[in-house]
Design an enzyme around this catalytic site. Sequence first.
Site, PDB file in Angstrom:
ATOM      1  N   PRO A  99      39.704  14.318  12.557  1.00  0.00           N
ATOM      2  CA  PRO A  99      39.836  13.684  13.991  1.00  0.00           C
ATOM      3  C   PRO A  99      39.759  12.543  14.236  1.00  0.00           C
ATOM      4  O   PRO A  99      38.140  12.555  14.614  1.00  0.00           O
ATOM      5  CB  PRO A  99      40.016  14.643  14.694  1.00  0.00           C
ATOM      6  CG  PRO A  99      40.120  16.463  13.953  1.00  0.00           C
ATOM      7  CD  PRO A  99      39.024  15.726  12.811  1.00  0.00           C
ATOM      8  N   HIS A 222      31.043  21.741   2.955  1.00  0.00           N
ATOM      9  CA  HIS A 222      30.803  21.207   1.408  1.00  0.00           C
ATOM     10  C   HIS A 222      29.230  21.264   1.635  1.00  0.00           C
ATOM     11  O   HIS A 222      28.797  21.260   2.397  1.00  0.00           O
ATOM     12  CB  HIS A 222      31.062  19.402   2.181  1.00  0.00           C
ATOM     13  CG  HIS A 222      32.560  19.259   1.379  1.00  0.00           C
ATOM     14  ND1 HIS A 222      33.750  19.687   2.722  1.00  0.00           N
ATOM     15  CD2 HIS A 222      32.656  18.341   0.616  1.00  0.00           C
ATOM     16  CE1 HIS A 222      34.099  19.131   2.091  1.00  0.00           C
ATOM     17  NE2 HIS A 222      34.138  18.532   1.230  1.00  0.00           N
ATOM     18  N   GLU A 225      26.637  19.274  -2.660  1.00  0.00           N
ATOM     19  CA  GLU A 225      27.313  18.507  -3.223  1.00  0.00           C
ATOM     20  C   GLU A 225      26.386  17.195  -4.466  1.00  0.00           C
ATOM     21  O   GLU A 225      26.796  16.804  -5.064  1.00  0.00           O
ATOM     22  CB  GLU A 225      28.123  17.317  -2.910  1.00  0.00           C
ATOM     23  CG  GLU A 225      29.711  16.988  -3.164  1.00  0.00           C
ATOM     24  CD  GLU A 225      30.534  16.069  -2.222  1.00  0.00           C
ATOM     25  OE1 GLU A 225      30.192  16.534  -1.578  1.00  0.00           O
ATOM     26  OE2 GLU A 225      31.395  15.862  -3.002  1.00  0.00           O
ATOM     27  N   ASP A 301      40.538  19.002  -4.104  1.00  0.00           N
ATOM     28  CA  ASP A 301      39.294  17.932  -3.352  1.00  0.00           C
ATOM     29  C   ASP A 301      40.412  16.230  -2.541  1.00  0.00           C
ATOM     30  O   ASP A 301      40.679  16.489  -2.076  1.00  0.00           O
ATOM     31  CB  ASP A 301      38.672  17.233  -4.458  1.00  0.00           C
ATOM     32  CG  ASP A 301      37.110  16.732  -3.362  1.00  0.00           C
ATOM     33  OD1 ASP A 301      37.518  17.140  -1.769  1.00  0.00           O
ATOM     34  OD2 ASP A 301      36.332  16.189  -4.120  1.00  0.00           O
TER      35      ASP A 301
HETATM   36  C1  6MZ Z   1      32.160  14.866   0.792  1.00  0.00           C
HETATM   37  C2  6MZ Z   1      35.075  14.357   1.518  1.00  0.00           C
HETATM   38  C3  6MZ Z   1      34.929  13.776  -0.184  1.00  0.00           C
HETATM   39  O1  6MZ Z   1      38.781  13.444   6.557  1.00  0.00           O
HETATM   40  O2  6MZ Z   1      39.805  11.512   7.048  1.00  0.00           O
HETATM   41  N1  6MZ Z   1      35.626  13.744   2.136  1.00  0.00           N
HETATM   42  N2  6MZ Z   1      33.738  14.354   1.696  1.00  0.00           N
HETATM   43  N3  6MZ Z   1      32.511  15.139  -0.214  1.00  0.00           N
HETATM   44  C4  6MZ Z   1      34.191  14.567  -1.048  1.00  0.00           C
HETATM   45  N4  6MZ Z   1      33.930  14.772  -2.599  1.00  0.00           N
HETATM   46  C5  6MZ Z   1      34.372  13.515  -3.297  1.00  0.00           C
HETATM   47  N5  6MZ Z   1      35.880  13.891  -0.784  1.00  0.00           N
HETATM   48  C6  6MZ Z   1      36.994  13.552   0.994  1.00  0.00           C
HETATM   49  O3  6MZ Z   1      39.634  12.550   4.517  1.00  0.00           O
HETATM   50  C7  6MZ Z   1      38.780  11.689   3.691  1.00  0.00           C
HETATM   51  C8  6MZ Z   1      37.445  11.835   4.650  1.00  0.00           C
HETATM   52  O4  6MZ Z   1      37.132  13.836   3.846  1.00  0.00           O
HETATM   53  C9  6MZ Z   1      35.610  13.636   3.359  1.00  0.00           C
HETATM   54  C10 6MZ Z   1      35.331  12.064   4.005  1.00  0.00           C
HETATM   55  O5  6MZ Z   1      35.160  12.648   5.013  1.00  0.00           O
HETATM   56  C11 6MZ Z   1      36.315  11.472   3.766  1.00  0.00           C
HETATM   57  O6  6MZ Z   1      36.388  10.228   4.474  1.00  0.00           O
HETATM   58  P1  6MZ Z   1      39.887  12.669   5.745  1.00  0.00           P
HETATM   59  O7  6MZ Z   1      41.638  12.647   5.918  1.00  0.00           O
END
Ligand code: 6MZ
Length: 361
Positions: A99, A222, A225, A301
Amino acid sequence: MEWCLKQPKIELHAHLNGSVRNSTLLELAKVQGEKGVVVFADVEHVIMKNDRSLVECFKMFDLIHVLTTDHETVTRITREVIEDFAAENIVYVELRTTPKRNEAKGMTKRSYMEAVIDGLRSVDTVDVSFIPSDLNRENSSRYFASNDNGITRRRIFVRLLLSIDRRESTAAAMDTVQLALELRSLGVVGIDLSGNPLVGNWDTFLQPLLFAKDKGLPITLHCGEVKNRKEEVQAMLDFLPQRIGHAIFFEEQQWKQLKQSKIPVEICLTSNIRTECVTSINNHHFADLYASKHPIVLCTDDTGIFSTSLSREYRLAASAFGLGEMELFQLGKNSIEYVFADEVVKKSLREIFDSATPKLP
Ligand code: 6MZ
């Protein structure tokens, strides 16, 4: 591939802004280019780039967020993402998103989520079932739903997870947890901790996450990673979240603890390879976790960022680890037990999978 497409599937690790279609991003970039917010030629190049390191992924998220920051766009991308998932026979998805507040657009975390929920309401290629109290409706049919005109459409169950971004403060994370509690009746079922794993501290999020836990909100973290996060991985394992995303860089003892805990792991094969968190598919920890019958769920993902789909992830698992149709089917069906939705939904999902069981040769 056709088989993987046709099979009912469950998606438990999908970030909304990471799952936006490239065609939509290009269209939005053009509009923002005309307004002088971005330089279209530069952005086009970045959007169409295929291989991204982890650091580049997070730069890409910053760019996507510039393109998607208004309520109408958030509604649009939510609709498209759900339509894309439904089109490849995903029958249940937990869509996660962070959000966001944006004063310039009059956006609060709540209004952002309302725009997401409007997106769920605006899907019209399938029936979207996301309100938990709507038990009779969800109960009445499994795969299909009839609208007021008697037209029958496929159904997708959608639940939402609110993400805490690792850049956020304790107070901001607490706001997200409060919002999740307020939006439970609109399909929010849990909390995710995500964001650039190279920034932020576990301690910042502990209090809000403990509060969420205390209120009975399931949590997925997470975890592991990136390298050299031994203490953080340990603290996360000790926290006992309901699920873990990725689980790559664990010490020997931490693998043992994970396996003993039976915490389900959300596995994102393409993401891990593309970001070079795992050196090659042959070294992916899927093989070890699968062999030891640890609870695992195949997930995407970020379908947009990594140009993948859940069907492709199933096909990749099949070819890399030698899984047959029955094994893939069982892997997908097992995911039902790890969803954050209630028993009514789980029962419907079991029925959907039972009716799609592959015939033995
Ligand atoms: C960690 C990730 C990610 O929330 O703006 N996001 N966080 N590792 C990953 N692996 C590649 N992939 C996505 O979707 C985008 C957000 O999801 C998280 C990051 O905070 C990214 O800004 P929303 O809908």
